[in-house]
Write a protein that holds these residues in place. Structure first.
Motif, PDB file in Angstrom:
ATOM      1  N   THR A  44       0.947  -1.266  -0.161  1.00  0.00           N
ATOM      2  CA  THR A  44       0.019  -0.135   0.007  1.00  0.00           C
ATOM      3  C   THR A  44       0.864   1.363   0.170  1.00  0.00           C
ATOM      4  N   LEU A  45       1.025   1.927  -1.054  1.00  0.00           N
ATOM      5  CA  LEU A  45       1.782   3.104  -1.065  1.00  0.00           C
ATOM      6  C   LEU A  45       1.591   4.349  -0.249  1.00  0.00           C
ATOM      7  N   LYS A  46       0.359   4.371   0.058  1.00  0.00           N
ATOM      8  CA  LYS A  46       0.152   5.294   1.362  1.00  0.00           C
ATOM      9  C   LYS A  46       0.858   4.970   2.471  1.00  0.00           C
ATOM     10  N   ALA A  47       0.985   3.704   2.832  1.00  0.00           N
ATOM     11  CA  ALA A  47       1.842   3.340   4.154  1.00  0.00           C
ATOM     12  C   ALA A  47       3.338   3.759   3.981  1.00  0.00           C
ATOM     13  N   THR A  48       3.648   4.302   2.757  1.00  0.00           N
ATOM     14  CA  THR A  48       5.128   4.546   2.744  1.00  0.00           C
ATOM     15  C   THR A  48       5.213   6.194   2.798  1.00  0.00           C
ATOM     16  N   VAL A  49       4.069   6.874   2.696  1.00  0.00           N
ATOM     17  CA  VAL A  49       4.159   8.375   2.704  1.00  0.00           C
ATOM     18  C   VAL A  49       4.438   9.003   4.187  1.00  0.00           C
ATOM     19  N   THR A  50       5.376   9.665   4.242  1.00  0.00           N
ATOM     20  CA  THR A  50       5.731  10.552   5.481  1.00  0.00           C
ATOM     21  C   THR A  50       5.461  11.890   5.139  1.00  0.00           C
ATOM     22  N   LEU A  51       4.263  12.451   5.690  1.00  0.00           N
ATOM     23  CA  LEU A  51       4.071  13.777   5.298  1.00  0.00           C
ATOM     24  C   LEU A  51       5.073  14.763   5.779  1.00  0.00           C
ATOM     25  N   PRO A  52       5.433  15.853   5.446  1.00  0.00           N
ATOM     26  CA  PRO A  52       6.508  16.861   5.755  1.00  0.00           C
ATOM     27  C   PRO A  52       5.760  17.450   7.001  1.00  0.00           C
ATOM     28  N   GLN A  53       6.820  17.792   8.085  1.00  0.00           N
ATOM     29  CA  GLN A  53       6.367  18.518   9.290  1.00  0.00           C
ATOM     30  C   GLN A  53       5.945  19.827   8.804  1.00  0.00           C
ATOM     31  N   PRO A  54       5.026  20.438   9.422  1.00  0.00           N
ATOM     32  CA  PRO A  54       4.737  21.750   9.137  1.00  0.00           C
ATOM     33  C   PRO A  54       5.689  22.854   9.500  1.00  0.00           C
ATOM     34  N   ASP A  55       5.847  23.953   8.956  1.00  0.00           N
ATOM     35  CA  ASP A  55       6.627  25.025   9.178  1.00  0.00           C
ATOM     36  C   ASP A  55       6.542  25.183  10.652  1.00  0.00           C
ATOM     37  N   PRO A  56       7.860  25.164  11.288  1.00  0.00           N
ATOM     38  CA  PRO A  56       7.545  25.271  12.841  1.00  0.00           C
ATOM     39  C   PRO A  56       7.200  26.803  13.181  1.00  0.00           C
ATOM     40  N   ALA A  57       7.434  27.992  12.500  1.00  0.00           N
ATOM     41  CA  ALA A  57       6.905  29.231  12.831  1.00  0.00           C
ATOM     42  C   ALA A  57       5.454  29.148  12.571  1.00  0.00           C
ATOM     43  N   LEU A  58       5.038  28.597  11.664  1.00  0.00           N
ATOM     44  CA  LEU A  58       3.529  28.627  11.449  1.00  0.00           C
ATOM     45  C   LEU A  58       2.731  27.711  12.615  1.00  0.00           C
ATOM     46  N   ARG A  59       3.324  26.764  12.724  1.00  0.00           N
ATOM     47  CA  ARG A  59       2.805  26.029  13.981  1.00  0.00           C
ATOM     48  C   ARG A  59       2.766  26.426  15.039  1.00  0.00           C
ATOM     49  N   ALA A  60       3.836  27.216  15.417  1.00  0.00           N
ATOM     50  CA  ALA A  60       4.056  27.903  16.897  1.00  0.00           C
ATOM     51  C   ALA A  60       2.895  29.021  16.849  1.00  0.00           C
ATOM     52  N   ARG A  61       2.889  29.724  15.868  1.00  0.00           N
ATOM     53  CA  ARG A  61       1.872  30.741  15.566  1.00  0.00           C
ATOM     54  C   ARG A  61       0.296  30.173  15.919  1.00  0.00           C
ATOM     55  N   TYR A  62       0.014  29.073  15.139  1.00  0.00           N
ATOM     56  CA  TYR A  62      -1.504  28.598  15.351  1.00  0.00           C
ATOM     57  C   TYR A  62      -1.356  27.714  16.718  1.00  0.00           C
ATOM     58  N   ALA A  63      -0.349  27.459  17.183  1.00  0.00           N
ATOM     59  CA  ALA A  63      -0.792  26.548  18.440  1.00  0.00           C
ATOM     60  C   ALA A  63      -0.955  27.315  19.670  1.00  0.00           C
ATOM     61  N   ARG A  64      -0.758  28.751  19.438  1.00  0.00           N
ATOM     62  CA  ARG A  64      -1.307  29.554  20.405  1.00  0.00           C
ATOM     63  C   ARG A  64      -2.783  30.020  20.678  1.00  0.00           C
ATOM     64  N   HIS A  65      -3.518  29.530  19.465  1.00  0.00           N
ATOM     65  CA  HIS A  65      -4.971  29.592  19.424  1.00  0.00           C
ATOM     66  C   HIS A  65      -5.528  28.113  19.737  1.00  0.00           C
ATOM     67  N   PHE A  66      -4.962  27.273  19.540  1.00  0.00           N
ATOM     68  CA  PHE A  66      -5.503  25.639  19.741  1.00  0.00           C
ATOM     69  C   PHE A  66      -4.761  24.968  20.451  1.00  0.00           C
ATOM     70  N   ASP A  67      -5.489  24.672  21.680  1.00  0.00           N
ATOM     71  CA  ASP A  67      -5.013  23.593  22.569  1.00  0.00           C
ATOM     72  C   ASP A  67      -5.398  22.255  22.007  1.00  0.00           C
ATOM     73  N   ARG A  68      -4.102  21.503  21.662  1.00  0.00           N
ATOM     74  CA  ARG A  68      -4.241  20.104  21.255  1.00  0.00           C
ATOM     75  C   ARG A  68      -5.344  19.341  21.783  1.00  0.00           C
ATOM     76  N   ASP A  69      -5.361  19.210  23.217  1.00  0.00           N
ATOM     77  CA  ASP A  69      -6.291  18.205  23.841  1.00  0.00           C
ATOM     78  C   ASP A  69      -7.747  18.852  23.751  1.00  0.00           C
ATOM     79  N   ALA A  70      -8.025  19.982  23.350  1.00  0.00           N
ATOM     80  CA  ALA A  70      -9.491  20.464  23.203  1.00  0.00           C
ATOM     81  C   ALA A  70      -9.714  20.623  21.621  1.00  0.00           C
ATOM     82  N   THR A  71      -8.847  20.217  20.572  1.00  0.00           N
ATOM     83  CA  THR A  71      -9.140  20.471  19.300  1.00  0.00           C
ATOM     84  C   THR A  71      -9.350  19.205  18.578  1.00  0.00           C
ATOM     85  N   TRP A  72     -10.412  19.017  17.589  1.00  0.00           N
ATOM     86  CA  TRP A  72     -10.467  18.012  16.786  1.00  0.00           C
ATOM     87  C   TRP A  72     -10.565  18.419  15.397  1.00  0.00           C
TER      88      TRP A  72
END
Length: 432
Positions: free
Chosen positions: A205-233
């Motif tokens: 299954t080719l999709k099992a071989t896919v490793t998505l790139p990690q998001p841009d650290p700066a963008l992730r940090a910016r959005y993490a200020r708005h989203f608590d992972r434990d309270a986000t779906w």
């Protein structure tokens, strides 16, 4: 084949009208149509050429590692990637590999294919998953090239459809030199349709071989200020008919978890306005990514853009996998598993039946039947339960192909092909 080609000829005016309309609507250009008719630049340098075809973004994304492995293992190899969609072509072009050319796939008319094959002269055609077009397979094989189907799958319904045309099936699957199926059920169905047993390769299954790139650290940090992972779906890659259920689920879950926030990512970003109207009618406060709006304290963030799924996975502790509450077969569980999301899904799972079966056997995901049960499941989820489910899914699925992918690439590179010793030019003329 005669009846198929006759039907295709009869449909030609309608197909021509369809593409003319797309050009008038500026959804495509005349240059795009020329590619579909078999024109367009292809590699002319010395060396082997492989033709890799995937219907659109999903298939090509899953095949990127396969393509890159082939190029690494043969320094003289050049690959022409074709897609049915403009976005698929743009995706492959964006990889920027100097020995890769991306273009729109030729239509399944013989004159289009013969023109393309005369220019490209591939040694091998690699078809991804299940985009079966009879002339493409038969004419490619007739020119001496090998045909391989990788990560191939076929549903029971599609197999029944093809089985009603036994002569056409024999022509199509008799042209296949190698087939690596996604699952045992697909493998059995392909054999029943005329695939030769010696053409079978180990399942992958080719999709099992896919490793998505990690998001841009700066963008992730910016959005993490708005989203608590434990309270986000996250509702990932939803389709028409699912967003209403997702919205109902969110409203119900909020009764048990007042701080819960939703990132809603429709499969097709062009449906953003339609989904926004649903959110508005439900009285939900939301912000829209495509408009550049900051999430702020909005209850729902409408993620109607392409190429940002890693960011949404990274921000979410739980993920509902779309295309599973409507008859679409369900999307991949590998991506949310890679990012440590607890997986929730519906009941239509034919696209990844074996993978979801493993998740069920190990109690590594939550199956729901509708918006009400999705809301109940979300309302009962705790942070510890999310982390437990995520760890179990990671173990149940595995996220690396191990030695299978390099071994398969070596087998593809070694496939014998009469094309390598030259093709009779008399066979390259357009056939009408």
């Amino acid at each position: 084949m005669f009846l198929y080609r006759l039907l295709l000829t009869l449909l030609a005016p309608l197909i021509a009208g369809w593409f003319a309309l797309r050009i008038l609507q500026r959804k495509e250009t005349w240059a795009d149509l020329r590619e579909r008719l078999g024109h367009g630049a292809v590699p002319t340098e010395a060396g082997r050429t492989f033709w890799v075809h995937g219907a659109s973004n999903g298939e090509l994304t899953s095949a990127r590692r396969l393509i890159e492995t082939l190029l690494e293992r043969d320094a003289d190899l050049r690959i022409v990637v074709t897609a049915n969609s403009l976005t698929g072509r743009a995706l492959a072009t964006g990889w920027g590999h100097p020995r890769l050319t991306a273009r729109l796939a030729p239509l399944d008319f013989r004159f289009c294919l013969m023109r393309f094959l005369s220019q490209c002269r591939p040694e091998l055609l690699i078809l991804l998953e299940g985009d079966l077009w009879p002339n493409r397979l038969v004419l490619t094989a007739a020119r001496g090239a090998s045909v391989a189907m990788i990560s191939a799958r076929i549903s029971e319904k599609s197999a029944r459809h093809w089985s009603r045309r036994p002569r056409l099936c024999r022509a199509i699957f008799g042209a296949v030199s190698l087939l690596s199926a996604q699952d045992a059920a697909s493998e059995t169905r392909f054999l029943s349709l005329g695939l030769q047993p010696e053409a079978l390769a180990p399942r992958l299954t080719l999709k099992a071989t896919v490793t998505l790139p990690q998001p841009d650290p700066a963008l992730r940090a910016r959005y993490a200020r708005h989203f608590d992972r434990d309270a986000t779906w996250l509702a990932a890659s939803t389709h028409e008919g699912e967003e209403q259920q997702v919205i109902a689920a969110h409203l119900a879950a909020r009764a048990a978890r007042p701080g819960l926030r939703l990132i809603l990512a429709p499969r097709h970003p062009r449906r953003g306005p339609e989904v926004a109207a649903l959110l508005d009618s439900a009285g939900l406060d939301f912000a829209t990514r495509s408009k550049g709006e900051d999430p702020g304290d909005a209850e729902v963030y409408l993620a109607d853009t392409l190429g940002e799924m890693p960011l949404w996975y990274a921000l979410s502790g739980a993920c509902f996998v779309g295309a599973s509450l409507v008859p679409k077969g369900g999307h991949t569980p590998y991506e949310p598993a890679q990012f440590g999301c607890a997986i929730l899904h519906g009941t239509d799972l034919t696209n990844f039946a074996e993978q979801y079966a493993r998740l069920e056997e190990t109690h590594a995901a939550i199956q729901v039947t509708d918006g009400a049960s999705l809301g109940a499941a979300l309302g009962a989820l705790t942070p510890d339960r999310c982390r437990s489910l995520a760890a179990a899914a990671h173990d149940a699925l595995g996220l690396d192909a191990g030695p299978e992918l390099p071994t398969l690439c070596d087998r593809l590179l070694s496939l014998s092909s009469a094309h390598a010793s030259g093709v009779d030019d008399s066979r390259t003329q357009p056939v009408h």
